[in-house]
Motif scaffolding. Structure first.
Motif, short mmCIF file in Angstrom:
data_model
loop_
_atom_site.label_atom_id
_atom_site.label_comp_id
_atom_site.label_asym_id
_atom_site.label_seq_id
_atom_site.Cartn_x
_atom_site.Cartn_y
_atom_site.Cartn_z
N ARG A 320 0.81 -1.22 0.00
CA ARG A 320 0.00 0.00 0.00
C ARG A 320 0.84 1.27 0.00
NH1 ARG A 320 -4.49 -1.55 4.63
NH2 ARG A 320 -5.77 -2.94 3.37
N HIS A 321 1.96 1.24 0.70
CA HIS A 321 2.63 2.49 1.02
C HIS A 321 4.06 2.57 0.50
CE1 HIS A 321 -0.86 2.84 3.44
NE2 HIS A 321 -0.46 2.01 4.40
N SER A 322 4.43 1.74 -0.46
CA SER A 322 5.79 1.81 -0.99
C SER A 322 5.80 1.44 -2.46
CB SER A 322 6.73 0.90 -0.21
OG SER A 322 6.53 -0.45 -0.57
N ASN A 323 6.91 1.77 -3.10
CA ASN A 323 7.16 1.34 -4.47
C ASN A 323 8.29 0.30 -4.45
OD1 ASN A 323 5.30 3.02 -5.95
ND2 ASN A 323 6.59 4.75 -5.35
N ALA A 324 8.13 -0.71 -3.64
CA ALA A 324 9.21 -1.67 -3.41
C ALA A 324 9.51 -2.47 -4.66
CB ALA A 324 8.82 -2.60 -2.27
N THR A 325 10.80 -2.74 -4.85
CA THR A 325 11.25 -3.68 -5.88
C THR A 325 11.92 -4.90 -5.26
OG1 THR A 325 13.34 -2.48 -6.07
CG2 THR A 325 11.56 -1.83 -7.57
N HIS A 326 12.35 -4.77 -4.02
CA HIS A 326 13.00 -5.88 -3.32
C HIS A 326 12.44 -5.97 -1.90
CE1 HIS A 326 15.92 -4.74 -6.45
NE2 HIS A 326 16.15 -6.06 -6.52
N CYS A 327 12.32 -7.19 -1.42
CA CYS A 327 11.82 -7.43 -0.06
C CYS A 327 12.54 -8.64 0.52
CB CYS A 327 10.31 -7.67 -0.05
SG CYS A 327 9.64 -8.11 1.57
N GLY A 328 12.97 -8.52 1.75
CA GLY A 328 13.58 -9.64 2.45
C GLY A 328 12.73 -10.06 3.63
N ILE A 329 12.48 -11.35 3.76
CA ILE A 329 11.69 -11.90 4.87
C ILE A 329 12.55 -12.95 5.56
CG2 ILE A 329 9.62 -13.16 5.55
CD1 ILE A 329 8.27 -12.10 3.02
N LYS A 330 12.75 -12.78 6.85
CA LYS A 330 13.58 -13.72 7.60
C LYS A 330 12.88 -14.08 8.90
CE LYS A 330 17.61 -12.27 8.99
NZ LYS A 330 19.07 -11.99 8.97
N ALA A 331 12.77 -15.37 9.18
CA ALA A 331 12.20 -15.88 10.43
C ALA A 331 13.19 -16.90 10.99
CB ALA A 331 10.84 -16.52 10.20
N VAL A 332 13.87 -16.53 12.08
CA VAL A 332 14.90 -17.40 12.65
C VAL A 332 14.66 -17.52 14.15
CG1 VAL A 332 16.60 -16.84 10.89
CG2 VAL A 332 16.48 -15.46 12.96
N GLN A 333 15.09 -18.64 14.69
CA GLN A 333 14.97 -18.89 16.13
C GLN A 333 16.37 -19.08 16.72
OE1 GLN A 333 12.19 -21.93 17.21
NE2 GLN A 333 13.01 -22.21 19.25
N GLN A 334 16.62 -18.40 17.85
CA GLN A 334 17.93 -18.49 18.49
C GLN A 334 17.77 -18.20 19.97
OE1 GLN A 334 20.80 -15.76 16.92
NE2 GLN A 334 22.52 -16.63 18.07
N ASP A 335 18.35 -19.06 20.82
CA ASP A 335 18.34 -18.88 22.27
C ASP A 335 16.92 -18.73 22.82
OD1 ASP A 335 21.11 -18.94 22.20
OD2 ASP A 335 21.27 -16.76 21.96
N GLY A 336 15.99 -19.52 22.30
CA GLY A 336 14.62 -19.49 22.79
C GLY A 336 13.79 -18.34 22.30
N LEU A 337 14.36 -17.49 21.43
CA LEU A 337 13.63 -16.36 20.88
C LEU A 337 13.49 -16.55 19.37
CD1 LEU A 337 15.29 -13.32 22.69
CD2 LEU A 337 13.09 -14.39 23.21
N VAL A 338 12.37 -16.16 18.85
CA VAL A 338 12.15 -16.21 17.41
C VAL A 338 12.01 -14.77 16.91
CG1 VAL A 338 9.65 -16.48 17.73
CG2 VAL A 338 10.70 -17.11 15.55
N ARG A 339 12.72 -14.48 15.81
CA ARG A 339 12.72 -13.14 15.24
C ARG A 339 12.16 -13.19 13.83
NH1 ARG A 339 17.87 -13.24 17.70
NH2 ARG A 339 18.06 -11.77 19.45
N LEU A 340 11.27 -12.26 13.56
CA LEU A 340 10.74 -12.07 12.22
C LEU A 340 11.17 -10.69 11.74
CD1 LEU A 340 8.87 -12.88 9.82
CD2 LEU A 340 7.02 -11.74 11.08
N VAL A 341 11.86 -10.66 10.60
CA VAL A 341 12.33 -9.40 10.02
C VAL A 341 11.76 -9.28 8.62
CG1 VAL A 341 14.32 -8.00 9.39
CG2 VAL A 341 14.46 -9.54 11.36
N VAL A 342 11.12 -8.16 8.35
CA VAL A 342 10.62 -7.84 7.01
C VAL A 342 11.21 -6.49 6.63
CG1 VAL A 342 8.61 -7.48 5.56
CG2 VAL A 342 8.49 -9.12 7.45
N GLU A 343 11.97 -6.46 5.54
CA GLU A 343 12.63 -5.23 5.13
C GLU A 343 12.44 -5.05 3.63
OE1 GLU A 343 16.83 -2.86 5.91
OE2 GLU A 343 16.63 -5.01 6.38
N ASN A 344 12.09 -3.84 3.23
CA ASN A 344 11.86 -3.56 1.82
C ASN A 344 12.41 -2.20 1.46
OD1 ASN A 344 9.15 -2.81 3.37
ND2 ASN A 344 9.30 -1.44 1.61
N ASP A 345 12.64 -2.02 0.16
CA ASP A 345 13.08 -0.72 -0.33
C ASP A 345 11.88 0.03 -0.89
OD1 ASP A 345 12.50 -2.11 -2.58
OD2 ASP A 345 14.47 -1.88 -3.53
#
Length: 420
Positions: A320-345
């Motif tokens: 809705r709010h960007s003119n993105a051409t690239h997007c990275g999605i990462k879901a990793v678990q480490q030390d009992g914590l899970v991280r979700l990262v979504v980054e776009n240009d």
């Protein structure tokens, strides 16, 4: 590729609104559940007053003395009913001291005339003291009132055991009145609290349903709009591909209907893997290059649902709010914590969404992550990128973790346009 205004302008906004605050009911004695306790209190008050009246009327005093005693009894009874009213502690201290002084005068002065026949009224005063005054003052005064009832029988030449009996009666009457009054207040407060908790539960359920509708329909309507526009472009040149996209639109619409029904019934779990695949399909249709890294293992259903919802909202906002051409999605678990990262240009730093009730999506995500003991960070980065980071325990917990730690292997978009 479609621009951000096409994406945002044609999507339906389902925004969660906080329900209107419900004013808590005012405590009182008119509640049906508190009436039996109030009846017990009034019966005890009338019982002590009737006992005193019978003793005076059977003592053979003059009609004037009897009439005077009955008038004074009614005055003390009215004061005691006032002192036993729920919520009386909220009145100013000066007013309470005034009514207590008046009750003390009506208690002790008639003893000069009616002697031991009037001593039952001291129990009213003892009960009023512990009801209206602070504990550090009330209980010593309560004891003084009880001990003071040792004196009149002794001055009247009665045995010591009778003085002790009158003193004990006074103290017991004070405790009975205090307990009956407090019981009425507690029952009233309990009933009021139960009603307020029920109202809060209804309000919370409305808020949950509004959030779920926003999360479900925001993503689904954006996907349907995006694919419908793609179909419109494909029909003249690639009819077979258009048919395939139409089938996917039907699948998204059906899944959205299923999710809405689950949300209405109060049970809705989401798969992070499925949401990642759906995001890839949706971003591919929008000509966005997607890079995915998934290493999260097994997650609690509550945590997985919250992260899947976060991903859905992040992708919706991206379209809705960007003119993105690239997007990275990462879901990793480490030390009992899970991280979700979504980054776009493709983020315009000067862009501001001026639509009414905008911005509730991230607020909903913050609330969801907090509920599972997680946190959410989002904001523009360097070179026109936008980054959303959600972190939570792999298993649901009521504790909120500390500040989000630095994460290795962050997503980068180099100048040549390929995702790192």
């Amino acid at each position: 590729m479609m621009d951000s205004h096409d994406r945002s302008g044609s999507a339906d906004e389902s925004r969660a609104r906080t329900p209107e605050a419900v004013a808590p009911p005012t405590p009182g004695s008119g509640l049906p559940v508190s009436r039996p306790a109030r009846t017990i209190l009034i019966t005890a008050l009338l019982g002590y007053a009737l006992l005193t009246a019978i003793r005076i009327l059977s003592a053979g005093m003059s009609p004037t003395a009897e009439a005077t005693s009955l008038l004074l009894l009614l005055m003390i009874l009215a004061l005691q009913l006032l002192h036993s009213t729920p919520g009386i502690n909220r009145v100013p201290l000066s007013r309470k001291c005034l009514t207590l002084t008046l009750q003390a005068l009506l208690t002790y002065l008639p003893i000069l005339v009616f002697q031991a026949y009037w001593e039952t009224m001291a129990g009213y005063l003892a009960g009023s003291l512990v009801l209206l005054l602070p504990a550090r003052v009330a209980w010593p005064l309560y004891a003084i009132v009880g001990l003071s009832m040792l004196i009149p029988p002794l001055l009247d030449g009665r045995p010591l055991i009778e003085s002790i009996l009158f003193s004990q009666t006074t103290l017991l009457a004070g405790l009975v009145l205090y307990g009956a009054t407090r019981l009425t207040e507690l029952i009233t407060h309990l009933h009021t609290t139960r009603g307020e908790l029920a109202r809060q539960a209804v309000t919370g359920e409305r808020l949950r349903f509004a959030r779920d509708l926003h999360d479900i329909l925001g993503f689904s309507l954006s996907a349907i709009t995006l694919k419908s526009e793609l179909v419109h472009q494909l029909i003249p040149t690639h009819p077979d591909r258009a048919v395939q996209e139409i089938n996917e639109v039907l699948v998204i619409a059906g899944q959205s209907l299923t999710d809405v029904r689950k949300a209405a019934s109060g049970y809705r779990t989401m798969s992070l893997q499925q949401e990642i695949r759906a995001a890839q399909t949706m971003l591919d249709a929008a000509d966005v290059d997607v890079r995915v890294k998934v290493e999260h293992g097994t997650l609690s259903p509550h945590v997985e649902t919250a992260l899947a919802t976060t991903l859905r909202e992040a992708v919706t906002n991206l379209l809705r709010h960007s003119n993105a051409t690239h997007c990275g999605i990462k879901a990793v678990q480490q030390d009992g914590l899970v991280r979700l990262v979504v980054e776009n240009d493709g983020v315009d730093p000067a862009y501001r969404n001026l639509a009414p009730h905008s911005g509730n999506g991230l607020d909903n995500l913050h609330a969801r992550m907090t509920a599972i003991g997680g946190r959410l960070e989002s904001g523009p980065g360097k070179d026109g990128t936008f980054r959303l980071l959600a972190e939570a325990p792999a298993r649901k917990t009521s504790q909120t973790p500390g500040k989000l730690s630095a994460e290795p292997g962050e997503i980068r978009f180099p100048p040549n346009g390929s995702a790192a």
